[in-house]
Design a protein around this motif. Structure first.
Motif, PDB file in Angstrom:
ATOM      1  N   ALA A 104      47.125  30.901  53.574  1.00  0.00           N
ATOM      2  CA  ALA A 104      45.980  31.221  52.757  1.00  0.00           C
ATOM      3  C   ALA A 104      46.342  32.044  51.515  1.00  0.00           C
ATOM      4  O   ALA A 104      47.748  32.223  51.304  1.00  0.00           O
ATOM      5  CB  ALA A 104      45.422  32.528  53.424  1.00  0.00           C
ATOM      6  N   LYS A 105      45.663  32.071  50.413  1.00  0.00           N
ATOM      7  CA  LYS A 105      46.083  32.302  49.199  1.00  0.00           C
ATOM      8  C   LYS A 105      45.023  33.410  48.811  1.00  0.00           C
ATOM      9  O   LYS A 105      43.948  33.444  48.587  1.00  0.00           O
ATOM     10  CB  LYS A 105      46.034  31.376  47.969  1.00  0.00           C
ATOM     11  N   GLY A 106      45.764  34.747  47.850  1.00  0.00           N
ATOM     12  CA  GLY A 106      44.961  35.441  47.416  1.00  0.00           C
ATOM     13  C   GLY A 106      45.253  35.620  45.929  1.00  0.00           C
ATOM     14  O   GLY A 106      46.458  35.868  45.581  1.00  0.00           O
ATOM     15  N   GLY A 107      44.111  35.562  44.971  1.00  0.00           N
ATOM     16  CA  GLY A 107      44.386  35.984  43.634  1.00  0.00           C
ATOM     17  C   GLY A 107      44.585  37.384  43.175  1.00  0.00           C
ATOM     18  O   GLY A 107      44.340  38.080  44.006  1.00  0.00           O
ATOM     19  N   ALA A 108      45.225  37.518  42.010  1.00  0.00           N
ATOM     20  CA  ALA A 108      45.494  38.787  41.751  1.00  0.00           C
ATOM     21  C   ALA A 108      44.210  39.469  40.983  1.00  0.00           C
ATOM     22  O   ALA A 108      43.466  39.055  40.577  1.00  0.00           O
ATOM     23  CB  ALA A 108      46.771  38.803  40.496  1.00  0.00           C
ATOM     24  N   GLY A 109      44.296  40.970  41.194  1.00  0.00           N
ATOM     25  CA  GLY A 109      43.312  41.849  40.653  1.00  0.00           C
ATOM     26  C   GLY A 109      43.257  41.980  38.898  1.00  0.00           C
ATOM     27  O   GLY A 109      44.459  41.730  38.455  1.00  0.00           O
ATOM     28  N   GLY A 110      42.150  41.985  38.419  1.00  0.00           N
ATOM     29  CA  GLY A 110      41.966  42.363  36.826  1.00  0.00           C
ATOM     30  C   GLY A 110      42.362  43.613  36.444  1.00  0.00           C
ATOM     31  O   GLY A 110      42.103  44.701  37.345  1.00  0.00           O
ATOM     32  N   GLY A 111      42.925  43.800  35.380  1.00  0.00           N
ATOM     33  CA  GLY A 111      43.308  45.239  34.917  1.00  0.00           C
ATOM     34  C   GLY A 111      42.008  46.015  34.579  1.00  0.00           C
ATOM     35  O   GLY A 111      41.233  45.368  34.097  1.00  0.00           O
ATOM     36  N   GLY A 112      42.188  47.198  34.806  1.00  0.00           N
ATOM     37  CA  GLY A 112      41.061  48.172  34.231  1.00  0.00           C
ATOM     38  C   GLY A 112      41.171  48.365  32.588  1.00  0.00           C
ATOM     39  O   GLY A 112      41.969  48.382  32.128  1.00  0.00           O
TER      40      GLY A 112
END
Length: 644
Positions: free
Chosen positions: A106-114
């Motif tokens: 499984a792969k999870g993308g990174a979160g965007g910066g605030g």
């Protein structure tokens, strides 16, 4: 004292802090699937500072008005509202997408910066326009990196306000395409933000992950009070799913998650930022109103007067009622450039005796609702319209060359004055500094040519009108003219034969012109009696060389006789003298020969040369000249038989 260990979400930190016993030491433990337990006192301090800043912010804006913009909007500063505070939150970056090949982890993308937060306190003038530019949230992309969030800022045509505050957007999170731990998007940075009061970076997005049971990266929260939370993680229980969108304002989107058998998914969109403008409204007031009808134009100029504080610089919407005709709730735009006074034009009333009553003054606007004033308050002051008047100018004048005219006046006018001058009664230009009546002699100065003067009369905002024209006629420069100067020569006591001619008569000045003649006999001191023509014949009997000059004067410009060009000289030859001969005589014998030449004691002189001599004798009673005797001396002939 025993420490208390807190394990709660940061959203409720402020409430938990209030519940802590006094004087306790707080250490925050944050838990997530990747980092397990981590002691982060820094986070405590940061959130405490944010809490204190929130308290400070609430104090600063008490009694003020804040307009919040989530779309691009223009803001016109209300009159007297300075300074203003502008807060900006940048847009959040989108979370990274995810993709997978069947049968892999499984792969999870990174979160965007605030998005970052910035605040500036700006010195402005009423009527200044600023444009709020709201940063967009980044868009999530399926199976790819998330897009960056946009920056929020203000723009203006006024250099000191343009980009005076700017909050950077958060970066998009990295997509998880080939495994590993893609990096979370960086929060909007302080370095890329502008703020005179404060700048705060947005929070970074969480990193993505690869493996069984993993979760995607969370979106970073937007900075500052009012910054939105980042999108949450996607975990095992979410399976294959798009990322969670960030919360307003400026929250970064969460990363997408793809299970072992799932397809591509998009990261959550970042939330858009916002711009907030905080200002204080002045209380507007006026002390008087005046109304002037603008001639036959069908318009009237209304002037409002107040104190500098009650009527500051800015752009106003004036609400008024009228009589003749009866109108209510009418509005007009008024620009005040000098505190305490402003004017506007209206075509609603243009009848003498009509009344206008000012009921409300408003100022400031925004493009979302331009007809509504941001600051407004009721007033109550009225005026009865009167007719404007150009006034009457003084009479024309005629002056001598290179002299100053009398003052020129304008009386009975309404409004302000600007005097103008023309050399051809067509093209006029302003007389520098001449803005009142009279236009003085000193302002006009000495004139050498005819000039035309008028006053430009301006009443309120009525079109300027020109007064009548005053003509100042300048007489031509006085000239005494020129006389002939060839002169004449006469004999002693003789009579001049030539009249002294006028080569050029006297001219200019103010007629009539009066002539007189003077001579060198008395040093040109006195006028010669009877000599009043432009020409002159010198008198007979002159016994000395004498020069003559002509003088002239006019009626008013040159009243003292002035000499003409040229001098006529009558040259008188010296008086003729026959001289003296020797008179001793001589005695000779009868029929003898004189031995002595008669000498010339003094030769003849004067008159016109050459002098011719002749001798005569008593033999014929001195009747005939002796032949050949033409010298100044003479030797008598031989053979004289009688005394001769």
């Amino acid at each position: 004292m025993k420490n208390r260990v807190l394990t709660f979400d940061s959203k409720v930190l402020k409430a938990k802090i209030k519940a802590l016993p006094k004087k306790c030491n707080a250490v925050l433990f944050l838990y997530n699937a990747k980092n397990k337990f981590n002691t982060t006192p820094y986070m405590i301090r940061k959130l405490l500072y944010s809490f204190l800043f929130f308290i400070f912010l609430q104090t600063v804006v008490f009694g003020q008005t804040t307009r919040t913009y989530t779309t691009n909007t223009s803001f016109v500063v209300p009159a007297g509202s300075t300074p203003i505070t502008v807060d900006c939150w940048g847009g959040g970056g989108a979370g990274g997408g995810s993709t997978n090949i069947s049968g892999t982890s499984a792969k999870g993308g990174a979160g965007g910066g605030g998005g970052a937060y910035a605040r500036s306190v700006l010195t402005v003038t009423g009527g200044n326009q600023i444009n709020a530019v709201v940063g967009v949230g980044g868009i999530g992309n399926s199976g790819a990196d998330g897009n960056d969030g946009g920056f929020s800022n203000i723009t203006s045509s006024i250099p000191s306000l343009n980009n005076a505050v700017r909050a950077a957007g958060g970066s998009g999170g990295k997509g998880n395409i080939s495994g590993g731990s893609p990096l979370g998007g960086a929060g909007g940075t302080v370095a890329n933000s502008v703020g005179t009061f404060t700048r705060t970076a947005g929070n970074n997005g969480g990193d993505g992950d690869t493996g069984f049971g993993i979760e995607s990266g969370a979106g970073g929260s937007g900075a500052g009070t009012g910054g939105g939370a980042g999108g949450g993680v996607r975990d095992f229980w979410d399976g294959t799913n798009n990322g969670v969108a960030g919360s307003i304002f400026g929250g970064g989107g969460g990363g997408a998650r793809t299970s072992q058998t799932g397809g591509s998914r998009a990261g959550g969109d970042g939330a858009a930022g916002k711009v907030a403008v905080t200002y204080t409204c002045q209380t507007y007031s006026i002390t008087s109103v005046a109304g002037i009808i603008c001639g036959s134009s069908g318009a009237s100029s209304i002037t409002l007067t107040g104190t500098a504080a009650g009527l500051p610089v800015g752009i106003y919407t004036v609400t008024y009622n009228t009589t003749t005709p009866t109108l209510t709730g009418r509005t007009a735009t008024m620009t005040v450039t000098t505190p305490g006074s402003g004017s506007f034009l209206t075509t609603d009333i243009s009848t003498v005796g009509s009344t206008i009553r000012i009921t409300n003054l408003g100022s400031g606007s925004e493009s979302a609702n331009p007809s509504v004033s941001l600051c407004s308050n009721s007033v109550n002051s009225s005026a009865t319209l009167v007719a404007s008047s150009i006034g009457a100018v003084s009479a024309n004048q005629t002056i001598c060359y290179n002299t100053q005219p009398n003052n020129i006046t304008l009386t009975g006018n309404t409004g302000t004055i600007q005097w103008q001058v023309s050399s051809d009664n067509s093209a006029f230009s302003d007389v520098l500094g001449a803005t009142s009546s009279p236009l003085t002699s000193a302002q006009i100065g000495a004139l050498t040519a005819t000039r035309y003067y008028r006053a430009v009369v301006t009443t309120g905002l009525c079109p300027a009108v020109n007064s009548g024209v005053v003509t100042v006629t300048v007489r031509s420069q006085f000239s005494t003219g020129t006389i002939a100067s060839t002169g004449e020569t006469i004999c002693y006591g003789g009579t001049p034969a030539t009249t002294i001619g006028s080569t050029t008569d006297a001219s200019g000045g103010d007629a009539p012109i009066t002539y007189s003649w003077r001579s060198s006999a008395d040093g040109y001191a006195a006028a010669i009696s009877g000599a009043t023509s432009s020409t002159y014949l010198p008198p007979a009997g002159l016994t000395a060389t004498t020069s003559y000059r002509r003088y002239a004067k006019d009626n008013t410009c040159s009243t003292t006789p002035a000499v003409a060009t040229g001098t006529w000289q009558v040259t008188v030859r010296s008086q003729f003298s026959t001289g003296t001969i020797a008179s001793t005589g001589e005695t000779i014998c009868y029929g003898g020969t004189p031995a002595t030449t008669i000498g010339s004691t003094t030769d003849a002189s004067g008159g016109v040369t050459p002098i011719t001599y002749s001798w005569r004798s008593s033999a014929d009673g001195y009747a005939a000249a002796i032949s050949g005797a033409t010298s100044s001396t003479y030797l008598p002939p031989a053979g004289l038989t009688a005394t001769t």
